[in-house]
Design an enzyme around this catalytic site. Structure first.
Site, PDB file in Angstrom:
ATOM      1  N   HIS A 124       0.853  -1.190   0.000  1.00  0.00           N
ATOM      2  CA  HIS A 124       0.000   0.000   0.000  1.00  0.00           C
ATOM      3  C   HIS A 124       0.891   1.242   0.000  1.00  0.00           C
ATOM      4  O   HIS A 124       1.899   1.288   0.706  1.00  0.00           O
ATOM      5  CB  HIS A 124      -0.906   0.003   1.226  1.00  0.00           C
ATOM      6  CG  HIS A 124      -1.970   1.059   1.184  1.00  0.00           C
ATOM      7  ND1 HIS A 124      -1.722   2.376   1.524  1.00  0.00           N
ATOM      8  CD2 HIS A 124      -3.273   1.004   0.817  1.00  0.00           C
ATOM      9  CE1 HIS A 124      -2.832   3.078   1.382  1.00  0.00           C
ATOM     10  NE2 HIS A 124      -3.792   2.268   0.958  1.00  0.00           N
ATOM     11  N   GLU A 126       0.681   4.096   1.383  1.00  0.00           N
ATOM     12  CA  GLU A 126       0.917   4.691   2.702  1.00  0.00           C
ATOM     13  C   GLU A 126       1.977   3.911   3.471  1.00  0.00           C
ATOM     14  O   GLU A 126       2.841   4.498   4.133  1.00  0.00           O
ATOM     15  CB  GLU A 126      -0.380   4.745   3.512  1.00  0.00           C
ATOM     16  CG  GLU A 126      -0.183   5.390   4.876  1.00  0.00           C
ATOM     17  CD  GLU A 126      -1.416   5.334   5.751  1.00  0.00           C
ATOM     18  OE1 GLU A 126      -1.250   5.308   6.987  1.00  0.00           O
ATOM     19  OE2 GLU A 126      -2.546   5.320   5.216  1.00  0.00           O
ATOM     20  N   SER A 222      -9.065   1.023  -2.775  1.00  0.00           N
ATOM     21  CA  SER A 222      -9.195   1.875  -1.592  1.00  0.00           C
ATOM     22  C   SER A 222      -9.223   1.003  -0.346  1.00  0.00           C
ATOM     23  O   SER A 222     -10.176   0.257  -0.118  1.00  0.00           O
ATOM     24  CB  SER A 222     -10.480   2.713  -1.675  1.00  0.00           C
ATOM     25  OG  SER A 222     -10.783   3.297  -0.424  1.00  0.00           O
ATOM     26  N   ASN A 224      -9.594   1.784   2.864  1.00  0.00           N
ATOM     27  CA  ASN A 224     -10.651   2.053   3.841  1.00  0.00           C
ATOM     28  C   ASN A 224     -12.016   1.611   3.331  1.00  0.00           C
ATOM     29  O   ASN A 224     -12.858   1.158   4.109  1.00  0.00           O
ATOM     30  CB  ASN A 224     -10.647   3.532   4.254  1.00  0.00           C
ATOM     31  CG  ASN A 224     -11.191   4.449   3.188  1.00  0.00           C
ATOM     32  OD1 ASN A 224     -12.387   4.688   3.115  1.00  0.00           O
ATOM     33  ND2 ASN A 224     -10.321   4.989   2.342  1.00  0.00           N
ATOM     34  N   SER A 266     -12.535   8.302   0.316  1.00  0.00           N
ATOM     35  CA  SER A 266     -12.104   8.946  -0.929  1.00  0.00           C
ATOM     36  C   SER A 266     -13.199   8.932  -1.996  1.00  0.00           C
ATOM     37  O   SER A 266     -12.930   9.242  -3.160  1.00  0.00           O
ATOM     38  CB  SER A 266     -10.839   8.266  -1.466  1.00  0.00           C
ATOM     39  OG  SER A 266     -10.999   6.862  -1.524  1.00  0.00           O
TER      40      SER A 266
END
Length: 313
Positions: A124, A126, A222, A224, A266
């Site tokens: 990922h 992040e 995504s 989340n 998002s």
């Protein structure tokens, strides 16, 4: 059929800030501006910005010398920052301040002499950015099972930080496993996981008790949004991730009287409206919104952009 909208849902403060950074950069500098990686993980957002003049690249060698370059909300490694400086790029950093907070915490733990464990998903953006922001080896742990494979002595001074978009429940389980494994361990409370992640997950848990089917508006990449769908599934509710109304399937609602609808951090509200329109096309529809936490969080824009606005005024 009845639709209950989750509250809160959709854009978080970090996403709003990131999108505004790109839009203001276009207004002040003209097109094109270059964005490293998708600014947020949603193709509708990306396409909208691309149509306004943003160009999305995966590496900085695709950006002309001296051009405006924007780092995505997920954050980047220090080597990327150094590369941008070496190329003479005019950098705007759209890293979410809550992600930056994780970077700062990680560096502080390492400076205190602790081995750092990052709870997150391999690959990922992040996670890659966080690992690249820490001036020491970072041990990535993705599950409770992986805790048992760690070879560090039990008395090693360790600390943990987490990816901001994880399942709160899963993260709590991993932290508890780490606390059983190590005798000298510190780290932030699970409440330090992004406020928006916690609020949206809590809303979906509550919503799942009231509905027959759950729809989550968000992109397949995504993190989340995927966690929201997983929470619905774990609650025993058939749960589907859709990008927009075109992906809604009538057969999902054959025996459903009540549908829950939420959106990842998002996902724009226009896509929620698009899904509602698709559901309305299936038959009479009643739409209600659950009571929930009202979010009033706002993050400041980079000084470079706000100073330019002040000069214009």
């Amino acid at each position: 059929m009845r639709v209950i909208l989750a509250q809160p849902r959709g854009f978080c403060a970090g996403v709003v800030r990131a999108i505004e950074i790109v839009e203001r950069a276009l207004q002040q500098n003209g097109a094109p501006v270059y964005v490293r990686h998708e600014i947020v993980h949603n193709r509708h957002v990306v396409e909208n910005l691309r149509n306004k003049g943003a160009r999305f690249v995966e590496e900085l060698d695709e950006v002309p010398h001296g051009a405006v370059a924007i780092f995505s909300a997920h954050g980047v490694a220090q080597t990327v920052e150094q590369d941008a400086q070496a190329r003479g790029l005019d950098v705007l950093d759209a890293t979410c301040p809550l992600v930056t907070k994780v970077h700062v915490q990680g560096r502080q733990y390492v400076a205190a002499g602790r081995r750092l464990i990052l709870i997150g998903h391999a690959g990922h953006p992040e996670v890659e950015g966080t690992i690249g922001q820490i001036p020491a080896e970072v041990i990535l742990v993705q599950s409770e099972a992986e805790v048992d494979t760690l070879t560090l002595p039990a008395d090693t001074p360790v600390a943990y930080v987490t990816q901001t978009t994880l399942s709160v429940d899963d993260t709590r389980g991993i932290i508890e496993a780490l606390q059983r494994r190590f005798t000298d361990i510190v780290g932030p409370d699970t409440r330090d996981i992004c406020y928006a992640t916690q609020n949206r997950q809590a809303a979906v848990r509550e919503l799942s008790e009231q509905v027959d089917v759950l729809l989550v508006v968000g992109a397949t990449n995504s993190s989340n949004s995927n966690r929201l769908r997983e929470i619905g599934t774990e609650s025993g509710v058939p749960s589907y991730l859709v990008a927009d109304g075109s992906e809604v399937r009538a057969e999902w609602f054959a025996n459903a009287r009540t549908v829950g609808l939420t959106a990842g951090a998002s996902a724009p509200e226009e896509m929620v409206e698009d899904v509602i329109a698709a559901l309305r096309a299936l038959g009479p529809l009643e739409v209600a919104t659950m009571s929930g936490r009202e979010e009033k969080v706002e993050f400041k824009l980079p000084a470079k952009l706000t100073q330019a606005v002040a000069r214009e005024v």
